[in-house]
Enzyme design. Sequence first.
Site, PDB file in Angstrom:
ATOM      1  N   LEU A  44       4.733   6.045 -21.502  1.00 47.57           N
ATOM      2  CA  LEU A  44       5.096   5.068 -22.562  1.00 47.57           C
ATOM      3  C   LEU A  44       6.049   5.443 -23.294  1.00 47.57           C
ATOM      4  O   LEU A  44       6.757   4.306 -23.692  1.00 47.57           O
ATOM      5  CB  LEU A  44       3.741   4.956 -23.172  1.00 47.57           C
ATOM      6  N   TYR A  68       0.939   5.358 -15.449  1.00 49.81           N
ATOM      7  CA  TYR A  68       1.761   5.767 -16.366  1.00 49.81           C
ATOM      8  C   TYR A  68       0.866   6.435 -17.425  1.00 49.81           C
ATOM      9  O   TYR A  68      -0.184   6.335 -17.386  1.00 49.81           O
ATOM     10  CB  TYR A  68       2.489   4.719 -17.148  1.00 49.81           C
ATOM     11  N   CYS A  69       1.424   7.334 -18.250  1.00 51.98           N
ATOM     12  CA  CYS A  69       0.403   8.056 -19.365  1.00 51.98           C
ATOM     13  C   CYS A  69       1.642   7.973 -20.515  1.00 51.98           C
ATOM     14  O   CYS A  69       2.058   7.057 -20.762  1.00 51.98           O
ATOM     15  CB  CYS A  69       0.457   9.744 -19.164  1.00 51.98           C
ATOM     16  N   ARG A  70       1.606   8.998 -21.278  1.00 51.16           N
ATOM     17  CA  ARG A  70       2.501   9.093 -22.553  1.00 51.16           C
ATOM     18  C   ARG A  70       4.021   9.387 -22.249  1.00 51.16           C
ATOM     19  O   ARG A  70       4.723   8.836 -22.914  1.00 51.16           O
ATOM     20  CB  ARG A  70       1.828   9.968 -23.691  1.00 51.16           C
TER      21      ARG A  70
END
Length: 120
Positions: A107, A79-81
């Site tokens: 996120l 995952y990332c932002r």
Amino acid sequence: MLPFFSRFFNKTMKKQPIRLTPAQAKQKMESEPVTILDVRQPQEFAQGHIPGAINLPNETIAHTALATLSDEDAVLLVYCRSGHISAQAANKLVQLGYNHVYDFGGLLQWPYETVRKGQK
């Protein structure tokens, strides 16, 4: 299909990461051993991340993944932002030979617990 062609076809097929929803990722986290990868920059990671996540920035993942993640058969949840960078990182991990790569986006869509650096 002839055996020769099926072997050739299987070897040349481009493998892709599997896309999960946050709920599906959470279920995997609770039901089997997984490695959670946060592919944002260290300062973003420090501001808040999923408990148990490892910070492995997308920009360096091609050079650091093999040293950090020795098991090519581990279940990797990426995952990332927002989900854009995690897709890039997940594709890199597949190209490096990891067999069970799941991208669950960003996120921003994660409705579950997060922690700041230093918290457990």
